[in-house]
Design a protein around this motif. Structure first.
Motif, short mmCIF file in Angstrom:
data_model
loop_
_atom_site.label_atom_id
_atom_site.label_comp_id
_atom_site.label_asym_id
_atom_site.label_seq_id
_atom_site.Cartn_x
_atom_site.Cartn_y
_atom_site.Cartn_z
N HIS A 175 -4.66 59.11 23.77
CA HIS A 175 -5.30 59.87 24.84
C HIS A 175 -4.95 61.35 24.68
CE1 HIS A 175 -6.83 60.70 28.88
NE2 HIS A 175 -5.74 61.41 29.11
N ILE A 176 -3.73 61.62 24.25
CA ILE A 176 -3.29 63.00 24.03
C ILE A 176 -3.85 63.54 22.73
CG2 ILE A 176 -1.27 64.47 23.62
CD1 ILE A 176 -1.54 63.49 26.51
N ASP A 177 -3.74 62.73 21.68
CA ASP A 177 -4.20 63.16 20.37
C ASP A 177 -4.85 61.96 19.67
OD1 ASP A 177 -4.57 63.88 17.78
OD2 ASP A 177 -2.55 64.68 17.46
N PRO A 178 -6.17 61.97 19.56
CA PRO A 178 -6.86 60.80 19.00
C PRO A 178 -6.40 60.47 17.58
CG PRO A 178 -8.43 62.34 19.97
CD PRO A 178 -7.10 63.02 19.98
N ASN A 179 -5.81 61.46 16.90
CA ASN A 179 -5.36 61.20 15.54
C ASN A 179 -3.90 60.77 15.47
OD1 ASN A 179 -7.86 61.98 14.42
ND2 ASN A 179 -7.28 64.13 14.74
N CYS A 180 -3.27 60.62 16.61
CA CYS A 180 -1.86 60.28 16.61
C CYS A 180 -1.64 58.90 15.98
CB CYS A 180 -1.34 60.26 18.06
SG CYS A 180 0.43 60.04 18.15
N LYS A 181 -0.68 58.85 15.10
CA LYS A 181 -0.37 57.58 14.42
C LYS A 181 0.75 56.88 15.18
CE LYS A 181 1.08 55.80 9.99
NZ LYS A 181 1.92 56.16 8.85
#
Lengths: 334, 303
Positions: A184-190
């Motif tokens: 939700h914060i960073d769609p690319n967050c792993k």
């Protein structure tokens, strides 16, 4: 094994005799807390116990904790023993999922509250925690902290980690929310996840956290009971952030534990006993403890407020409101 | 290299217990009480460390507790000649519960105890060591020192021969004027010290806390390694490292998205494969003439 069981049975008989001999005042609500593991985990079970102790103090309830020690041979017998001697039996732990269905329908006079699982069984009130909602906040917090600039504990990569205990549905429900929150914060967050495979192997929990950290995770959420102690130890040693679970765990390492995702078992335990004492116990239903009614939340302790920057905290409050209002729908693991 | 480092950290406690167990196995006692001894030692390490102050006090308490436990094992299995399986299982359960009672008594809790005043065992930090070897606990290095010393004693001394004599042919050993029972007690004492250090490493080096049940099956894995090596130090060590490596690799694989069901199984699967493969390759060994199987302690009951 036989020897051990025989010893257990003998101890139980002794315990039962001791109880009946001691006797309880008739007008006090008698509540037993049956847990799958042991007290002292500074987390899940201790939270429930805190609620029980509060009920003892404030409501004058006669209470008793029965610890099954993760021995499946105890599950059915302990619930049955509790059911015979108490008005309300609070059962805590995924492990009881079959035992409760076996025992509860046989004790018509006793009320049962079963925490942590949703379902339907005669005489049983299911207390369902929306751990996915609280974990969403934890995930959002983790992603915000991991990508922060100028924080010596993070490298700025959008990678967060989570260490689970055993691979069971409840824990997946935490992870689903956590992952959604981070994305939700960073769609690319792993999101790196792993399971220790045990609730009481802190050494392996530590190893797993160190490994996730090596693979880039600078914030790690622990959902691993006693094994999670190792996750926090790893955070302390290798200098990265950890997020605790169930009970406020910031005190275990105040400079690296950001906050804890609280499952307010203490509130739920107290509520159940109070409802029973006041004769309004919600029989045969499911009671939800969610973000909206404070049943799950992040711990906003002093040390948490010190570590979490104000803008991050403000954003988390906004997200909390959005989830409560239904603007954000948190996925559930089924 | 990080994988190797992780392997070393995880294998160290197993190595201690497996080495100690290998010697008792040579004298004919399969010491299956290791799990309980390790847990007891972990607890006493914290107790000593916290109440007496300092990691040395912790290790000393851990070793003392483990020695007492192993002496009890010896009293029951060597002097009184009871069945090792029954005694071992009983002592494992006993240790678990004794720890619980003492936890309650000393720390007023049952699940876990941690305190900032607990002093960690020192780490070995030398400038010439490569990164992946730098900063490991003194106990990890100690494990290798013990391995070297034991290998030497095992191969080159009379004591080493007598150990095997006690296991393989105790009448011969007795006729040479050496008491097999005394040999067994000696190996149990060595084992007690080693498992004591292993337990102390778990609670006061790897982690600065005691969590109930924290030995988490490590004692049993050590027993499996001893069976795998059939009491021979070299093969036992191979077994330990295979297991340690599989554990480290399993964790690494999970971080890359592999299912926990498969990766958690890996070490145990490997143990089974290794045991089967070994027996397959050496089918006649166990039944070779003139050699009694040392399992289950029957080899030294009077017939």
């Amino acid at each position: 094994m036989m020897k051990r069981r025989a010893a257990m049975v003998f101890l139980m008989i002794v315990a039962v005799v001791a109880w009946s001999a001691s006797g309880f005042a008739a007008d006090r609500t008698k509540a037993a807390l049956v847990i799958a593991g042991k007290l002292g985990d500074a987390s899940f079970y201790d939270s429930a116990n805190a609620g029980l102790r509060r009920a003892e103090k404030e409501l004058g309830a006669a209470v008793k904790v029965m610890e099954c020690n993760f021995d499946p041979a105890n599950y059915v017998t302990y619930i049955a023993t509790a059911a015979k001697n108490f008005d309300l039996v609070i059962v805590v732990g995924f492990e009881f999922i079959d035992a409760i269905e076996q025992v509860a329908p046989k004790f018509k006079k006793t009320d049962f509250a079963y925490f942590d699982v949703d379902g339907k069984t005669e005489n049983v009130t299911y207390v369902d925690f929306k751990e996915n909602e609280g974990s969403f906040l934890a995930g959002a917090l983790a992603a915000m902290m991991a990508t922060r600039r100028n924080d010596p504990l993070v490298s700025g990569k959008a990678i967060v980690g989570a260490v689970g205990g055993e691979d069971i549905p409840v824990i997946h429900n935490f992870l689903v929310g956590y992952e959604q929150g981070a994305k939700h914060i960073d769609p690319n967050c792993k999101v790196i996840t792993g399971f220790v495979g045990s609730w009481n192997d802190p050494a392996r929990g530590k190893e797993m956290a160190l490994n996730q950290h090596k693979n880039g995770a600078d914030v790690i959420f622990q959902v691993a009971g006693g094994s999670g102690e190792g996750v926090i130890a790893a955070a302390k040693e290798a200098r990265f952030y950890a997020i605790g679970v169930d009970s406020p765990q910031e005190h275990l390492a105040p400079d690296v534990v950001l906050t804890s995702m609280l499952k307010r078992l203490d509130v739920a335990t107290f509520d159940m006993i109070k409802a029973k004492a006041e004769g309004r116990f919600p029989r045969d239903t499911t009671v939800s403890y969610e973000l909206k009614n404070g049943g799950v939340d992040l711990s906003w302790s002093e040390s948490a407020l010190r570590l979490i920057p104000a803008d991050v905290a403000a954003r988390l409050k906004a997200i909390t409101k959005d989830i409560a209002d239904g603007k954000i729908v948190v996925k559930e693991y089924k | 290299m990080d994988l190797l480092r992780a392997t070393l950290r995880m294998a160290a406690p197993l190595l201690y217990a497996a080495l100690g167990g290998a010697w008792t196995q040579q004298t004919g006692i399969l010491n299956i009480g290791q799990e309980g001894a390790m847990l007891l030692a972990s607890f006493f390490a914290i107790l000593g460390n916290y109440h007496l102050g300092g990691w040395i006090a912790g290790v000393a308490c851990a070793v003392a507790a483990s020695l007492a436990y192993n002496l009890l094992f010896g009293l029951l299995c060597v002097t009184l000649r009871s069945n090792v399986w029954v005694v071992g299982m009983t002592l494992n359960v006993l240790a678990d519960n004794v720890v619980m009672i003492l936890m309650k008594y000393f720390f007023h809790t049952k699940g876990g105890f941690r305190d900032p005043s607990i002093v960690p065992m020192p780490e070995v930090s030398l400038s010439f060591l490569p990164d992946w070897l730098d900063g490991l606990s003194i106990a990890v290095w100690g494990a290798f020192a013990v391995l070297a010393v034991m290998l030497w004693i095992d191969r080159n001394t009379v004591f080493g021969m007598r150990l095997k004599g006690a296991g393989n042919n105790e009448e011969a050993l007795a006729s040479a004027g050496v008491s097999p029972a005394r040999m067994r007690y000696r190996t149990l004492l060595v084992n007690g010290v080693l498992v004591g250090i292993a337990g102390a490493y778990l609670s006061t080096s790897y982690l600065l806390a005691f969590v109930s049940g924290m030995s988490a099956g490590r004692g049993w894995i050590a027993v499996a390694a001893v069976i795998f090596g059939d009491g021979r130090l070299g093969w036992t060590v191979v077994g330990v490292f295979l297991f340690g490596l599989a554990q480290a690799a399993g964790i690494e694989l999970q971080s890359h998205g592999f299912s926990s069901h498969l990766t958690l199984m890996l070490p145990y699967l490997l143990v089974i494969v290794a045991l089967v493969a070994k027996q397959w390759r050496l089918p006649g060994r166990l039944h070779a003439p003139g050699r009694k199987t040392p399992h289950s302690g029957e080899s030294h009951t009077k017939r």
